[in-house]
Design an enzyme around this catalytic site. Structure first.
Site, PDB file in Angstrom:
ATOM      1  N   THR A 143       0.663  -1.114  -0.065  1.00 44.43           N
ATOM      2  CA  THR A 143      -0.126   0.057   0.172  1.00 44.43           C
ATOM      3  C   THR A 143       0.727   1.183  -0.043  1.00 44.43           C
ATOM      4  O   THR A 143       1.906   1.195   0.019  1.00 44.43           O
ATOM      5  CB  THR A 143      -1.069  -0.021   1.125  1.00 44.43           C
ATOM      6  OG1 THR A 143      -1.925   0.967   0.985  1.00 44.43           O
ATOM      7  CG2 THR A 143      -0.193  -0.086   2.510  1.00 44.43           C
ATOM      8  N   LYS A 179       3.775   1.605  -3.745  1.00 45.06           N
ATOM      9  CA  LYS A 179       3.190   0.823  -5.033  1.00 45.06           C
ATOM     10  C   LYS A 179       4.239   0.971  -6.154  1.00 45.06           C
ATOM     11  O   LYS A 179       4.218   0.172  -6.801  1.00 45.06           O
ATOM     12  CB  LYS A 179       1.863   0.914  -5.324  1.00 45.06           C
ATOM     13  CG  LYS A 179       0.898   0.815  -4.087  1.00 45.06           C
ATOM     14  CD  LYS A 179      -0.849   1.254  -4.506  1.00 45.06           C
ATOM     15  CE  LYS A 179      -1.623   0.505  -3.247  1.00 45.06           C
ATOM     16  NZ  LYS A 179      -2.971   0.732  -3.920  1.00 45.06           N
ATOM     17  N   ASP A 208      -6.682  -4.189  -7.725  1.00 45.04           N
ATOM     18  CA  ASP A 208      -7.632  -3.285  -7.318  1.00 45.04           C
ATOM     19  C   ASP A 208      -8.927  -3.315  -8.514  1.00 45.04           C
ATOM     20  O   ASP A 208      -9.995  -3.294  -8.347  1.00 45.04           O
ATOM     21  CB  ASP A 208      -7.310  -2.059  -7.459  1.00 45.04           C
ATOM     22  CG  ASP A 208      -6.871  -1.670  -5.777  1.00 45.04           C
ATOM     23  OD1 ASP A 208      -6.857  -2.285  -5.099  1.00 45.04           O
ATOM     24  OD2 ASP A 208      -6.187  -0.776  -5.848  1.00 45.04           O
ATOM     25  N   ALA A 216      -9.284  10.575 -10.182  1.00 44.33           N
ATOM     26  CA  ALA A 216      -8.233   9.742 -11.163  1.00 44.33           C
ATOM     27  C   ALA A 216      -6.822   9.437 -10.274  1.00 44.33           C
ATOM     28  O   ALA A 216      -5.943   9.601 -11.029  1.00 44.33           O
ATOM     29  CB  ALA A 216      -8.279  10.702 -12.345  1.00 44.33           C
TER      30      ALA A 216
HETATM   31  P1  NAP Z   1      -5.458   9.318  -4.158  1.00 47.25           P
HETATM   32  O1  NAP Z   1      -4.666   8.509  -5.319  1.00 47.25           O
HETATM   33  O2  NAP Z   1      -4.926  10.259  -3.265  1.00 47.25           O
HETATM   34  O3  NAP Z   1      -6.492   9.917  -5.446  1.00 47.25           O
HETATM   35  C1  NAP Z   1      -7.323  10.895  -4.774  1.00 47.25           C
HETATM   36  C2  NAP Z   1      -8.403  11.571  -5.911  1.00 47.25           C
HETATM   37  O4  NAP Z   1      -9.310  12.116  -5.318  1.00 47.25           O
HETATM   38  C3  NAP Z   1      -7.752  12.282  -7.051  1.00 47.25           C
HETATM   39  O5  NAP Z   1      -8.432  11.867  -8.196  1.00 47.25           O
HETATM   40  C4  NAP Z   1      -7.875  13.753  -6.494  1.00 47.25           C
HETATM   41  O6  NAP Z   1      -8.046  14.572  -7.462  1.00 47.25           O
HETATM   42  C5  NAP Z   1      -9.448  13.480  -5.962  1.00 47.25           C
HETATM   43  N1  NAP Z   1      -9.604  14.527  -4.877  1.00 47.25           N
HETATM   44  C6  NAP Z   1      -9.295  14.235  -3.399  1.00 47.25           C
HETATM   45  N2  NAP Z   1      -9.799  15.307  -2.737  1.00 47.25           N
HETATM   46  C7  NAP Z   1     -10.459  16.134  -3.517  1.00 47.25           C
HETATM   47  C8  NAP Z   1     -11.300  17.022  -3.388  1.00 47.25           C
HETATM   48  N3  NAP Z   1     -11.554  17.915  -2.208  1.00 47.25           N
HETATM   49  N4  NAP Z   1     -11.970  17.949  -4.630  1.00 47.25           N
HETATM   50  C9  NAP Z   1     -11.852  17.113  -5.687  1.00 47.25           C
HETATM   51  N5  NAP Z   1     -11.384  15.897  -5.985  1.00 47.25           N
HETATM   52  C10 NAP Z   1     -10.339  15.407  -4.808  1.00 47.25           C
HETATM   53  O7  NAP Z   1      -6.398   8.355  -3.703  1.00 47.25           O
HETATM   54  P2  NAP Z   1      -6.930   6.792  -3.800  1.00 47.25           P
HETATM   55  O8  NAP Z   1      -6.072   5.889  -3.471  1.00 47.25           O
HETATM   56  O9  NAP Z   1      -7.201   6.910  -5.488  1.00 47.25           O
HETATM   57  O10 NAP Z   1      -8.307   6.582  -3.234  1.00 47.25           O
HETATM   58  C11 NAP Z   1      -9.430   7.487  -3.345  1.00 47.25           C
HETATM   59  C12 NAP Z   1     -10.657   6.887  -2.655  1.00 47.25           C
HETATM   60  O11 NAP Z   1     -10.788   5.390  -3.138  1.00 47.25           O
HETATM   61  C13 NAP Z   1     -10.397   6.805  -1.286  1.00 47.25           C
HETATM   62  O12 NAP Z   1     -11.545   7.284  -0.599  1.00 47.25           O
HETATM   63  C14 NAP Z   1      -9.977   5.512  -0.847  1.00 47.25           C
HETATM   64  O13 NAP Z   1     -10.220   4.993   0.407  1.00 47.25           O
HETATM   65  C15 NAP Z   1     -10.760   4.654  -1.824  1.00 47.25           C
HETATM   66  N6  NAP Z   1     -10.345   3.283  -2.200  1.00 47.25           N
HETATM   67  C16 NAP Z   1     -11.173   2.240  -1.904  1.00 47.25           C
HETATM   68  C17 NAP Z   1     -10.553   1.100  -2.194  1.00 47.25           C
HETATM   69  C18 NAP Z   1     -11.679  -0.164  -1.927  1.00 47.25           C
HETATM   70  O14 NAP Z   1     -10.900  -1.283  -2.160  1.00 47.25           O
HETATM   71  N7  NAP Z   1     -12.677  -0.042  -1.859  1.00 47.25           N
HETATM   72  C19 NAP Z   1      -9.381   0.937  -2.860  1.00 47.25           C
HETATM   73  C20 NAP Z   1      -8.382   2.035  -3.049  1.00 47.25           C
HETATM   74  C21 NAP Z   1      -8.918   3.325  -2.700  1.00 47.25           C
HETATM   75  P3  NAP Z   1      -6.479  15.600  -7.655  1.00 47.25           P
HETATM   76  O15 NAP Z   1      -6.200  14.475  -9.042  1.00 47.25           O
HETATM   77  O16 NAP Z   1      -7.164  16.977  -8.476  1.00 47.25           O
HETATM   78  O17 NAP Z   1      -5.832  15.617  -6.786  1.00 47.25           O
END
Ligand code: NAP
Length: 289
Positions: free
Chosen positions: A66, A70, A106, A132
């Site tokens: 994690t 990664k 994922d 994204a």
């Molecule tokens: P990440 O790599 O940090 O990406 C976050 C994304 O959310 C980016 O696209 C970011 O946009 C956007 N974002 C964050 N805050 C924002 C805001 N205030 N307004 C608009 N856009 C915002 O995170 P991640 O690992 O992809 O995880 C994203 C979500 O998926 C989290 O809630 C995580 O817990 C969940 N998740 C779930 C699983 C599962 O197995 N269920 C697995 C992985 C992740 P920018 O590009 O503009 O920064």
């Protein structure tokens, strides 16, 4: 009983103590009677490649990866699956013919959660993906490879949106929030909603989606699994859409890792039950996931 024969698997990350993976994977080992144990190792930033060396040296049976490792683990393994290579990110390392293979489960976990738990096949569907980042990119690629008719990526920052759209292949494009009205599938892959209530200051801003664009016949997925009902999912359910949270994806991506490591069949129900119990326990203890 743990003995010298017990195989060890682990998740590496930083931080990692909060990870649900030990709960999910140990439940799978217990349910299948395998003499395996799974733990968590906090690995300092910049030392992901050392974790791969440790896996080789100690003969660990499997590794989950994690943040923030990664990418560095992707670079350090002997081989990568096509999905891990496309994403440039590894969340699971397994042995194949004495070599360490990096995979990313994922996207497969996301598709399995929809298909196996909800009977939803994304082939031919019009999809809107909000977010994204790491998860969004995995979902975009999965939707494209599973034959979605349209994958419109909506993201605050334009460059990651374009990258995710490219990963979706020929039907990927950068989209707009208003695309949601015509979509069959809407996915939130941002952390917005983790606060639990609309406008929670911890969310850092509102989701770029008008709840009025949701309707019956749509499937709305939030990758968040705590809280189990986010404001997006509550709005989706209130408007008659099928609302799906991230618990299924979390369990199914771990199930894919379990299969890679052990060659066995993952006991999904036991894994879901253990995860739900652990989330409930944590909510009771301190209200946090
Ligand atoms: P990440 O790599 O940090 O990406 C976050 C994304 O959310 C980016 O696209 C970011 O946009 C956007 N974002 C964050 N805050 C924002 C805001 N205030 N307004 C608009 N856009 C915002 O995170 P991640 O690992 O992809 O995880 C994203 C979500 O998926 C989290 O809630 C995580 O817990 C969940 N998740 C779930 C699983 C599962 O197995 N269920 C697995 C992985 C992740 P920018 O590009 O503009 O920064």
């Amino acid at each position: 009983m743990i003995s010298g024969d017990t195989r060890v698997a682990a998740v590496v990350g930083n931080p990692v103590r909060h990870s649900l993976s030990p709960t999910i994977v140990n439940a799978a080992f217990a349910a299948t009677g395998l003499d395996w144990v799974y733990t968590a190792f906090e690995v300092a930033n910049g030392r992901g490649a050392d974790a791969v060396v440790a896996m080789r040296t100690l003969g660990l049976g499997g590794l989950s990866v994690t943040m923030p490792h990664k990418g560095s683990v992707h670079d350090a393994v002997d081989e990568r699956t096509p999905v891990a290579a496309d994403l440039g990110a590894v969340n699971c390392v397994f042995w194949r013919d004495g070599r360490l293979v990096g995979d990313n489960t994922d996207g497969a976990g996301f598709l399995d959660a929809l298909r196996l738990d909800h009977g939803v096949d994304v082939a031919g569907r019009r999809c809107v993906l909000i977010g994204a980042g790491g998860a969004g990119r995995a979902v975009a690629r999965a939707l494209g490879s599973a034959g979605a008719a349209d994958v419109a990526v909506v993201n605050r920052s334009p460059a990651p949106a374009l990258r995710a759209a490219e990963l979706a292949g020929e039907h990927g494009r950068v989209g707009h929030a208003h695309d949601a009205a015509a979509a069959d599938l809407v996915v939130n892959a941002t952390p917005i909603g983790m606060g639990g209530t609309p406008g929670d200051p911890r969310d850092g801003g509102p989701l770029p989606l008008d709840p009025a664009s949701l309707r019956a016949g749509q499937v709305v997925v939030d990758l968040i699994y705590h809280p189990d009902t986010t404001p997006l999912l509550a709005a989706a359910a209130a408007r008659g859409a099928t609302a799906v949270n991230g618990l299924g994806m979390l369990v199914h991506q771990a199930a894919h890792a379990f299969v890679r490591w052990t060659g066995g069949t993952a006991p999904i129900e036991a894994m879901v039950d253990a995860t739900r119990r652990e989330l409930a326990r944590r909510a009771l203890v301190d209200g946090s996931p």
